[in-house]
Design a protein around this motif. Structure first.
Motif, PDB file in Angstrom:
ATOM      1  N   LEU B 224       0.824  -1.208   0.000  1.00 34.96           N
ATOM      2  CA  LEU B 224       0.000   0.000   0.000  1.00 34.96           C
ATOM      3  C   LEU B 224       0.865   1.268   0.000  1.00 34.96           C
ATOM      4  CD1 LEU B 224      -2.986   0.308  -0.243  1.00 34.96           C
ATOM      5  CD2 LEU B 224      -3.156   0.524   2.235  1.00 34.96           C
ATOM      6  N   PRO B 225       1.823   1.409   0.951  1.00 32.28           N
ATOM      7  CA  PRO B 225       2.688   2.590   0.830  1.00 32.28           C
ATOM      8  C   PRO B 225       3.488   2.606  -0.470  1.00 32.28           C
ATOM      9  CG  PRO B 225       3.444   1.135   2.603  1.00 32.28           C
ATOM     10  CD  PRO B 225       2.084   0.664   2.183  1.00 32.28           C
ATOM     11  N   ALA B 226       3.892   1.433  -0.962  1.00 30.83           N
ATOM     12  CA  ALA B 226       4.662   1.392  -2.212  1.00 30.83           C
ATOM     13  C   ALA B 226       3.863   1.998  -3.362  1.00 30.83           C
ATOM     14  CB  ALA B 226       5.049  -0.050  -2.547  1.00 30.83           C
ATOM     15  N   LEU B 227       2.597   1.589  -3.455  1.00 24.53           N
ATOM     16  CA  LEU B 227       1.757   2.110  -4.534  1.00 24.53           C
ATOM     17  C   LEU B 227       1.442   3.585  -4.331  1.00 24.53           C
ATOM     18  CD1 LEU B 227      -0.665  -0.934  -4.935  1.00 24.53           C
ATOM     19  CD2 LEU B 227       1.108  -0.202  -6.528  1.00 24.53           C
ATOM     20  N   GLY B 228       1.193   3.968  -3.079  1.00 22.38           N
ATOM     21  CA  GLY B 228       0.916   5.378  -2.778  1.00 22.38           C
ATOM     22  C   GLY B 228       2.096   6.262  -3.121  1.00 22.38           C
ATOM     23  N   PHE B 229       3.301   5.822  -2.746  1.00 26.99           N
ATOM     24  CA  PHE B 229       4.512   6.591  -3.036  1.00 26.99           C
ATOM     25  C   PHE B 229       4.735   6.705  -4.549  1.00 26.99           C
ATOM     26  CE2 PHE B 229       6.547   5.147   1.233  1.00 26.99           C
ATOM     27  CZ  PHE B 229       5.672   5.991   1.913  1.00 26.99           C
ATOM     28  N   THR B 230       4.512   5.578  -5.234  1.00 23.13           N
ATOM     29  CA  THR B 230       4.704   5.591  -6.690  1.00 23.13           C
ATOM     30  C   THR B 230       3.767   6.601  -7.348  1.00 23.13           C
ATOM     31  OG1 THR B 230       5.326   3.267  -6.617  1.00 23.13           O
ATOM     32  CG2 THR B 230       4.709   4.137  -8.763  1.00 23.13           C
ATOM     33  N   ALA B 231       2.508   6.583  -6.909  1.00 24.65           N
ATOM     34  CA  ALA B 231       1.529   7.527  -7.466  1.00 24.65           C
ATOM     35  C   ALA B 231       1.952   8.967  -7.173  1.00 24.65           C
ATOM     36  CB  ALA B 231       0.152   7.250  -6.872  1.00 24.65           C
ATOM     37  N   ALA B 232       2.465   9.189  -5.971  1.00 27.64           N
ATOM     38  CA  ALA B 232       2.898  10.546  -5.599  1.00 27.64           C
ATOM     39  C   ALA B 232       4.079  10.996  -6.450  1.00 27.64           C
ATOM     40  CB  ALA B 232       3.271  10.571  -4.114  1.00 27.64           C
ATOM     41  N   ALA B 271      -0.084   2.138  10.839  1.00 30.89           N
ATOM     42  CA  ALA B 271      -1.290   2.448  11.614  1.00 30.89           C
ATOM     43  C   ALA B 271      -2.393   2.877  10.649  1.00 30.89           C
ATOM     44  CB  ALA B 271      -0.977   3.569  12.607  1.00 30.89           C
ATOM     45  N   PRO B 272      -3.657   2.676  11.027  1.00 38.17           N
ATOM     46  CA  PRO B 272      -4.773   2.969  10.105  1.00 38.17           C
ATOM     47  C   PRO B 272      -4.712   4.371   9.506  1.00 38.17           C
ATOM     48  CG  PRO B 272      -5.582   1.810  12.027  1.00 38.17           C
ATOM     49  CD  PRO B 272      -4.131   2.065  12.277  1.00 38.17           C
ATOM     50  N   ARG B 273      -4.326   5.379  10.343  1.00 39.53           N
ATOM     51  CA  ARG B 273      -4.348   6.739   9.782  1.00 39.53           C
ATOM     52  C   ARG B 273      -3.289   6.908   8.675  1.00 39.53           C
ATOM     53  NH1 ARG B 273      -2.213   7.215  14.895  1.00 39.53           N
ATOM     54  NH2 ARG B 273      -0.134   8.158  15.122  1.00 39.53           N
ATOM     55  N   TYR B 274      -2.176   6.189   8.812  1.00 38.42           N
ATOM     56  CA  TYR B 274      -1.168   6.260   7.758  1.00 38.42           C
ATOM     57  C   TYR B 274      -1.582   5.454   6.531  1.00 38.42           C
ATOM     58  CZ  TYR B 274       1.788   8.422  11.260  1.00 38.42           C
ATOM     59  OH  TYR B 274       2.276   9.291  12.205  1.00 38.42           O
ATOM     60  N   LEU B 275      -2.245   4.336   6.793  1.00 37.28           N
ATOM     61  CA  LEU B 275      -2.748   3.551   5.655  1.00 37.28           C
ATOM     62  C   LEU B 275      -3.707   4.400   4.825  1.00 37.28           C
ATOM     63  CD1 LEU B 275      -3.357   0.002   7.201  1.00 37.28           C
ATOM     64  CD2 LEU B 275      -1.498   0.733   5.703  1.00 37.28           C
ATOM     65  N   LEU B 276      -4.508   5.222   5.538  1.00 34.15           N
ATOM     66  CA  LEU B 276      -5.443   6.114   4.852  1.00 34.15           C
ATOM     67  C   LEU B 276      -4.674   7.125   3.988  1.00 34.15           C
ATOM     68  CD1 LEU B 276      -8.442   6.899   4.546  1.00 34.15           C
ATOM     69  CD2 LEU B 276      -8.117   8.514   6.429  1.00 34.15           C
ATOM     70  N   LEU B 277      -3.567   7.587   4.546  1.00 34.05           N
ATOM     71  CA  LEU B 277      -2.727   8.544   3.799  1.00 34.05           C
ATOM     72  C   LEU B 277      -2.212   7.914   2.501  1.00 34.05           C
ATOM     73  CD1 LEU B 277      -1.181  11.312   3.809  1.00 34.05           C
ATOM     74  CD2 LEU B 277       0.701  10.092   4.911  1.00 34.05           C
ATOM     75  N   TYR B 278      -1.759   6.661   2.586  1.00 36.97           N
ATOM     76  CA  TYR B 278      -1.250   5.976   1.389  1.00 36.97           C
ATOM     77  C   TYR B 278      -2.371   5.793   0.355  1.00 36.97           C
ATOM     78  CZ  TYR B 278       2.235   4.770   4.959  1.00 36.97           C
ATOM     79  OH  TYR B 278       3.142   4.823   5.990  1.00 36.97           O
ATOM     80  N   VAL B 279      -3.545   5.472   0.861  1.00 39.91           N
ATOM     81  CA  VAL B 279      -4.687   5.282  -0.052  1.00 39.91           C
ATOM     82  C   VAL B 279      -5.003   6.603  -0.760  1.00 39.91           C
ATOM     83  CG1 VAL B 279      -7.173   4.808  -0.166  1.00 39.91           C
ATOM     84  CG2 VAL B 279      -5.690   3.345   1.210  1.00 39.91           C
ATOM     85  N   LEU B 280      -4.968   7.702   0.007  1.00 37.50           N
ATOM     86  CA  LEU B 280      -5.242   9.013  -0.598  1.00 37.50           C
ATOM     87  C   LEU B 280      -4.209   9.341  -1.681  1.00 37.50           C
ATOM     88  CD1 LEU B 280      -6.307  11.223   2.446  1.00 37.50           C
ATOM     89  CD2 LEU B 280      -7.714  10.513   0.508  1.00 37.50           C
ATOM     90  N   MET B 281      -2.947   9.029  -1.379  1.00 34.98           N
ATOM     91  CA  MET B 281      -1.895   9.243  -2.395  1.00 34.98           C
ATOM     92  C   MET B 281      -2.204   8.449  -3.660  1.00 34.98           C
ATOM     93  SD  MET B 281       1.689   8.932  -0.370  1.00 34.98           S
ATOM     94  CE  MET B 281       2.431  10.260   0.556  1.00 34.98           C
ATOM     95  N   LEU B 282      -2.633   7.217  -3.445  1.00 36.29           N
ATOM     96  CA  LEU B 282      -2.914   6.318  -4.554  1.00 36.29           C
ATOM     97  C   LEU B 282      -4.071   6.831  -5.413  1.00 36.29           C
ATOM     98  CD1 LEU B 282      -2.162   3.666  -5.879  1.00 36.29           C
ATOM     99  CD2 LEU B 282      -3.662   2.486  -4.277  1.00 36.29           C
ATOM    100  N   ILE B 283      -5.037   7.476  -4.768  1.00 35.95           N
ATOM    101  CA  ILE B 283      -6.194   7.984  -5.512  1.00 35.95           C
ATOM    102  C   ILE B 283      -5.871   9.331  -6.171  1.00 35.95           C
ATOM    103  CG2 ILE B 283      -8.560   8.862  -5.257  1.00 35.95           C
ATOM    104  CD1 ILE B 283      -8.872   6.788  -2.956  1.00 35.95           C
ATOM    105  N   ILE B 284      -5.269  10.215  -5.390  1.00 38.26           N
ATOM    106  CA  ILE B 284      -5.056  11.583  -5.883  1.00 38.26           C
ATOM    107  C   ILE B 284      -3.921  11.641  -6.917  1.00 38.26           C
ATOM    108  CG2 ILE B 284      -4.382  13.936  -5.185  1.00 38.26           C
ATOM    109  CD1 ILE B 284      -5.773  13.348  -2.488  1.00 38.26           C
ATOM    110  N   GLY B 285      -2.879  10.857  -6.707  1.00 39.38           N
ATOM    111  CA  GLY B 285      -1.711  10.899  -7.592  1.00 39.38           C
ATOM    112  C   GLY B 285      -2.057  10.760  -9.077  1.00 39.38           C
ATOM    113  N   PRO B 286      -2.728   9.663  -9.475  1.00 38.59           N
ATOM    114  CA  PRO B 286      -3.050   9.512 -10.911  1.00 38.59           C
ATOM    115  C   PRO B 286      -3.948  10.635 -11.434  1.00 38.59           C
ATOM    116  CG  PRO B 286      -3.287   7.420  -9.766  1.00 38.59           C
ATOM    117  CD  PRO B 286      -3.069   8.458  -8.712  1.00 38.59           C
TER     118      PRO B 286
END
Lengths: 299, 304
Positions: B224-232, B271-286
């Motif tokens: 999840l962070p990997a994909l979020g970071f990539t999108a960012a 932690a859940p709040r950070y997982l949420l951050l990664y998900v947001l990166m994944l959505i907003i990035g593309p």
């Protein structure tokens, strides 16, 4: 300056700055079908102008219309790119590609979806630039001139209506250059072509029109004979260099060619060439810039 | 003309190159003067790979060679179409073969042109070599971590592998033709995402290694962070190019995991709040990437 229905490229007040340096400074220019040569010293803004015309660079200010459309609009930009061929100055090729594979790859990006038609077109453009024999060879093993022709080949895909070529003849031997001029002249019969070059011979041989850029501004815009006529009565052959000349160099005959207002003693007036006129214009531009700088200092 | 002919079996064997020296010489000597056996050779040859299915009709004038009323080899329908044969030879030499990956991608439903662009990515050797090297380095790191009973190395390196691989894919080494690509009508955002997919495919072994090395830990968690970071990185590359965002994210991640380790709560980065951050990166990035690419018409390091 008014754009007409046949205008392929229209620039109005186009400005592009890199920090404090104005690469283009309020350029107005209309181009119509045929070949236009872009002359100017290094750093004059030629490449920046071509990148704007090729839709890869957006100006800071001004209006650009290419093939009658506004490249800032995504749909219009895509349409322009379908009708555009661009050879950049700085060539880059992914390692491992053969000449054929690279042009084939570019053809896919140019929406040649049908494999057979694409193969035929890739082969056509490679043959056109004289690379048919080395098509399977890796680009990394080609000479500099051959690499430049690979880049030109991809620009010619689909016989585009607008061709933007940044120094297409650099690195080519005389025979290749002569051959390429023939190819470009044929293509220009049905398209608008802009060529940036340092070779005045190419401009004299190919271009109906010439634009001289300096410090991001257009300093001359007219036909080749009009530019050459600027030097009429100002080119002299003499036994010695003339210190007062704007340009002076030793020729193969051992005599000196002096370009400028001053008449050297015992000199013979000769017919001017495009290079003479360009150097004269450059000298005048440099003098005007120096005068402007002095005036500014005085003020 | 000889009344004896080469036996059909021997002729077929000779065509296959299966005859010994003596028989070969005998057959060849006979063939030179026997049109009937020459025809037998033609019949025994395997069908040409590039045989022309139909030849153009002979249009020679009556009385001329090639017309139906004049016997002779000229104009015979057995003459090969040399232009077609030559084209086929050039195809064989010049046209890149359709790779296994490309065929597979087309089978999976990707349009052929997109499949070709993805499959062409291995030509961007730098990114692939880097991705594979990172995968190997990660495997070694994972093995060391497993021996020491620490997951620190695993956690630090794993999410960064795709990020660095993607950044490499768009650096000057890997994208030298970007200037030319940018003037083509093919959507750059699509090209960027396809390349990302190709590079991530190369980084996929890392996931498998992670599962093998740490079967008890859920590898998907660090995906999840990997994909979020990539999108960012992809989104930020439209402003800063790929390397600066990738470096910044790498630095922040290393500091965050280091701090968590010091506090003995290494798993806090999940932690859940950070997982949420990664998900947001994944959505907003593309989304940012597509909007920026549409607006600029260009991306990455030539977005100036």
């Amino acid at each position: 300056m008014t754009a007409t229905s046949s205008t392929s490229v229209s620039l109005r007040g186009v400005t592009k700055r890199y920090r404090s340096l104005a690469a283009l400074d309020g350029v107005d220019l209309d181009l119509e079908p045929g070949i236009t040569g872009l002359l100017g010293p290094n750093g004059a803004g030629k490449t920046t102008m071509l990148r704007v015309m090729a839709t890869v660079l957006r100006p800071d200010a001004g209006e650009v219309r290419l093939l009658g459309r506004d490249p800032t609009q995504p749909d219009a930009r895509t349409d322009i790119r379908r009708r555009l061929g661009y050879q950049p100055q700085e060539l880059g090729f992914p390692r491992g590609f053969s000449a054929f594979a690279f042009v084939n790859y570019m053809a896919v990006l140019k929406e040649w979806a049908d494999r057979d038609l694409r193969t035929t077109e890739v082969r056509r453009v490679l043959d056109l630039v004289g690379l048919g024999d080395v098509a399977p060879k890796r680009i990394s093993r080609l000479s500099g001139g051959q690499r430049r022709r690979v880049a030109l080949a991809q620009a010619l895909l689909g016989t585009p209506e607008l061709l933007v070529l940044d120094e297409p003849t650099t690195g080519l031997d005389p025979e290749q250059r002569a051959s390429l001029r023939g190819v470009l002249a044929d293509i220009a019969a049905t398209s608008t072509m802009v060529i940036s070059t340092h070779q005045t011979e190419d401009v004299a041989a190919l271009c109906r029109r010439v634009v001289v850029l300096d410090a991001g501004r257009v300093h001359f815009d007219g036909t080749v004979p009009e530019l050459v006529s600027l030097a009429t009565g100002r080119v002299w052959m003499a036994a010695a260099p003339d210190a007062a000349a704007q340009a002076s160099w030793r020729t193969a005959s051992g005599r000196y060619r002096n370009v400028g207002e001053h008449v050297p003693s015992g000199a013979e007036l000769v017919e001017p060439s495009l290079e003479d006129a360009y150097l004269l214009l450059r000298g005048a531009t440099a003098s005007a810039s120096a005068d402007a700088a002095t005036s500014a200092e005085v003020a | 003309m000889s009344t004896h002919h080469v036996r059909p079996d021997d002729l077929r064997a000779w065509v296959r190159g299966a005859t010994d020296g003596v028989l070969s010489m005998s057959v060849e000597q006979h063939l030179v003067g026997c049109p009937q056996c020459q025809a037998g050779v033609a019949a025994a040859l395997p069908p040409m790979a590039y045989a022309v299915p139909s030849l153009p009709e002979v249009t020679a004038a009556p009385g001329q060679p090639g017309s139906p009323d004049v016997a002779g080899p000229v104009g015979s329908a057995e003459l090969p179409d040399l232009a077609a044969v030559w084209t086929a030879v050039r195809d064989e030499i010049e046209v890149p073969r359709v790779s296994l990956l490309e065929r597979l991608l087309v089978r999976l439903g990707l349009p052929p042109c997109d499949a070709m662009l993805v499959a062409a990515a291995p030509a961007l050797r730098g990114s692939w070599i880097c991705a594979v090297a990172l995968a190997v380095a990660f495997a070694v790191g994972g093995a060391v971590a497993a021996r020491n009973g620490s997951v620190m190395v695993f956690l630090v390196v794993a999410p960064l592998v795709p990020v660095l691989a993607v950044a490499t894919a768009f650096g000057p080494e890997a994208g030298p033709a970007l200037e030319q690509e940018s003037a083509a009508p093919y959507p750059l955002a699509r090209l960027l995402l396809l390349r990302t997919a190709a590079v991530l495919l190369a980084a996929l072994p890392v996931v498998l290694v992670g599962q093998v090395v740490f079967p008890e830990s859920a590898a998907w968690v660090w995906l999840l962070p990997a994909l979020g970071f990539t999108a960012a990185v992809l989104a930020l590359s439209t402003w800063f190019g790929p390397w600066r965002p990738a470096s910044a994210i790498t630095l922040v991640w290393v500091i965050a995991t280091g701090a968590a380790e010091r506090l003995d709560t290494i798993w806090a980065v999940f932690a859940p709040r950070y997982l949420l951050l990664y998900v947001l990166m994944l959505i907003i990035g593309p989304l940012v990437l597509v909007l920026r690419a549409r607006r600029l018409g260009t991306i990455g390091r030539i977005a100036s």
